[in-house]
Design a protein around this motif. Structure first.
Motif, mmCIF file in Angstrom:
data_model
loop_
_atom_site.group_PDB
_atom_site.id
_atom_site.type_symbol
_atom_site.label_atom_id
_atom_site.label_comp_id
_atom_site.label_asym_id
_atom_site.label_seq_id
_atom_site.Cartn_x
_atom_site.Cartn_y
_atom_site.Cartn_z
ATOM 1 N N GLN A 1 23.913 18.179 -14.042
ATOM 2 C CA GLN A 1 22.985 17.857 -12.966
ATOM 3 C C GLN A 1 21.871 18.877 -12.814
ATOM 4 O O GLN A 1 20.792 18.552 -12.336
ATOM 5 C CB GLN A 1 23.744 17.820 -11.630
ATOM 6 C CG GLN A 1 24.893 16.869 -11.560
ATOM 7 C CD GLN A 1 25.600 16.993 -10.232
ATOM 8 O OE1 GLN A 1 25.052 16.612 -9.184
ATOM 9 N NE2 GLN A 1 26.807 17.534 -10.239
ATOM 10 N N ALA A 2 22.185 20.128 -13.170
ATOM 11 C CA ALA A 2 21.221 21.202 -12.944
ATOM 12 C C ALA A 2 21.549 22.382 -13.847
ATOM 13 O O ALA A 2 22.667 22.506 -14.350
ATOM 14 C CB ALA A 2 21.253 21.648 -11.478
ATOM 15 N N PHE A 3 20.561 23.228 -14.013
ATOM 16 C CA PHE A 3 20.704 24.479 -14.769
ATOM 17 C C PHE A 3 20.063 25.582 -13.937
ATOM 18 O O PHE A 3 19.057 25.349 -13.273
ATOM 19 C CB PHE A 3 19.985 24.375 -16.118
ATOM 20 C CG PHE A 3 19.715 25.719 -16.723
ATOM 21 C CD1 PHE A 3 20.726 26.418 -17.362
ATOM 22 C CD2 PHE A 3 18.474 26.313 -16.612
ATOM 23 C CE1 PHE A 3 20.497 27.679 -17.876
ATOM 24 C CE2 PHE A 3 18.227 27.571 -17.132
ATOM 25 C CZ PHE A 3 19.252 28.257 -17.769
ATOM 26 N N GLN A 4 20.659 26.775 -13.982
ATOM 27 C CA GLN A 4 20.024 27.917 -13.332
ATOM 28 C C GLN A 4 20.532 29.218 -13.926
ATOM 29 O O GLN A 4 21.588 29.262 -14.559
ATOM 30 C CB GLN A 4 20.253 27.910 -11.825
ATOM 31 C CG GLN A 4 21.668 28.236 -11.387
ATOM 32 C CD GLN A 4 21.766 28.435 -9.885
ATOM 33 O OE1 GLN A 4 21.380 29.479 -9.366
ATOM 34 N NE2 GLN A 4 22.270 27.428 -9.196
ATOM 35 N N MET A 5 19.772 30.261 -13.691
ATOM 36 C CA MET A 5 20.213 31.627 -13.945
ATOM 37 C C MET A 5 20.733 32.124 -12.602
ATOM 38 O O MET A 5 19.961 32.372 -11.692
ATOM 39 C CB MET A 5 19.071 32.497 -14.470
ATOM 40 C CG MET A 5 18.564 32.108 -15.845
ATOM 41 S SD MET A 5 19.801 32.164 -17.162
ATOM 42 C CE MET A 5 20.150 33.924 -17.282
ATOM 43 N N MET A 6 22.038 32.216 -12.480
ATOM 44 C CA MET A 6 22.695 32.569 -11.221
ATOM 45 C C MET A 6 22.946 34.076 -11.179
ATOM 46 O O MET A 6 23.409 34.647 -12.172
ATOM 47 C CB MET A 6 24.027 31.813 -11.122
ATOM 48 C CG MET A 6 24.785 32.051 -9.832
ATOM 49 S SD MET A 6 26.389 31.150 -9.793
ATOM 50 C CE MET A 6 25.810 29.464 -9.553
ATOM 51 N N PRO A 7 22.662 34.727 -10.061
ATOM 52 C CA PRO A 7 23.014 36.149 -9.948
ATOM 53 C C PRO A 7 24.506 36.347 -10.208
ATOM 54 O O PRO A 7 25.336 35.561 -9.725
ATOM 55 C CB PRO A 7 22.644 36.499 -8.510
ATOM 56 C CG PRO A 7 21.607 35.480 -8.124
ATOM 57 C CD PRO A 7 22.006 34.222 -8.852
ATOM 58 N N LEU A 8 24.840 37.370 -10.974
ATOM 59 C CA LEU A 8 26.244 37.621 -11.310
ATOM 60 C C LEU A 8 27.114 37.810 -10.071
ATOM 61 O O LEU A 8 28.264 37.361 -10.056
ATOM 62 C CB LEU A 8 26.363 38.838 -12.223
ATOM 63 C CG LEU A 8 26.145 38.563 -13.706
ATOM 64 C CD1 LEU A 8 25.957 39.861 -14.470
ATOM 65 C CD2 LEU A 8 27.282 37.739 -14.280
ATOM 66 N N THR A 9 26.589 38.455 -9.044
ATOM 67 C CA THR A 9 27.388 38.650 -7.831
ATOM 68 C C THR A 9 27.763 37.308 -7.199
ATOM 69 O O THR A 9 28.886 37.128 -6.742
ATOM 70 C CB THR A 9 26.646 39.525 -6.808
ATOM 71 O OG1 THR A 9 25.341 38.979 -6.582
ATOM 72 C CG2 THR A 9 26.522 40.959 -7.299
ATOM 73 N N ARG A 10 26.838 36.369 -7.195
ATOM 74 C CA ARG A 10 27.141 35.034 -6.664
ATOM 75 C C ARG A 10 28.122 34.309 -7.580
ATOM 76 O O ARG A 10 29.076 33.677 -7.110
ATOM 77 C CB ARG A 10 25.865 34.214 -6.508
ATOM 78 C CG ARG A 10 26.173 32.802 -6.037
ATOM 79 C CD ARG A 10 24.963 31.936 -5.788
ATOM 80 N NE ARG A 10 25.387 30.551 -5.777
ATOM 81 C CZ ARG A 10 24.651 29.546 -6.186
ATOM 82 N NH1 ARG A 10 23.423 29.753 -6.630
ATOM 83 N NH2 ARG A 10 25.111 28.316 -6.153
ATOM 84 N N TYR A 11 27.889 34.384 -8.893
ATOM 85 C CA TYR A 11 28.760 33.725 -9.868
ATOM 86 C C TYR A 11 30.220 34.150 -9.661
ATOM 87 O O TYR A 11 31.126 33.321 -9.635
ATOM 88 C CB TYR A 11 28.293 34.055 -11.288
ATOM 89 C CG TYR A 11 29.170 33.476 -12.367
ATOM 90 C CD1 TYR A 11 28.986 32.174 -12.811
ATOM 91 C CD2 TYR A 11 30.189 34.225 -12.944
ATOM 92 C CE1 TYR A 11 29.801 31.638 -13.798
ATOM 93 C CE2 TYR A 11 31.008 33.699 -13.925
ATOM 94 C CZ TYR A 11 30.812 32.402 -14.351
ATOM 95 O OH TYR A 11 31.622 31.868 -15.323
ATOM 96 N N LEU A 12 30.438 35.438 -9.532
ATOM 97 C CA LEU A 12 31.799 35.968 -9.419
ATOM 98 C C LEU A 12 32.470 35.628 -8.086
ATOM 99 O O LEU A 12 33.695 35.686 -7.976
ATOM 100 C CB LEU A 12 31.795 37.477 -9.652
ATOM 101 C CG LEU A 12 31.405 37.884 -11.081
ATOM 102 C CD1 LEU A 12 31.185 39.385 -11.159
ATOM 103 C CD2 LEU A 12 32.445 37.413 -12.093
#
Length: 137
Positions: A102-113
């Motif tokens: 549905q979507a693509f992004q470069m997510m901040p690692l802090t949010r990802y974790l």
């Protein structure tokens, strides 16, 4: 025998992620997923990875800094390969959503974790890599 591959594409404190489709019966529906996917007959792990990344986010030519063999989440008796690449912003600028998700992004690692919508085993692979844990192949 291996089932598939995933990659952590890291750039300046962010990680490339795809939001999976939200279809009934789809494994990990509507969750953030790392680029990569299933092996096609005759493919080696890096071939699978590069084909999947090209299909999903449209890039090639990235280097690979680390490779780990992991137990597959689909079948623990088989393996999956986890790759890591530290990429430059100019390569990020070339990324686009392919025909999956549905979507693509470069997510901040802090949010990802911290995000509960990230696929759990992949989050653990990334956390272990960042902590220097894991067997490199």
């Amino acid at each position: 025998m291996f089932i598939g591959c995933k990659i952590a594409l890291l750039c300046e404190g962010t990680i490339a992620v795809l939001l999976r489709d939200d279809a009934p019966g789809l494994r990990y529906a509507n969750m953030w997923d790392l680029p990569g996917g299933g092996r096609e007959p005759g493919e080696a792990p890096e071939q699978t990875l590069r084909r999947e990344v090209a299909e999903e986010i449209g890039i090639a030519g990235f280097g690979i800094s680390s490779v780990f063999e992991k137990a597959s989440d689909l079948d623990p008796m088989q393996s999956s390969w986890f790759f890591v690449s530290h990429i430059a912003p100019d390569l990020v600028a070339q990324m686009r959503l392919g025909d999956e998700g549905q979507a693509f992004q470069m997510m901040p690692l802090t949010r990802y974790l911290a995000d509960p919508q990230v696929i759990g085993f992949q989050k653990q692979w990334v956390a272990d890599y960042l902590a220097g844990i894991g067997r490199q192949s």
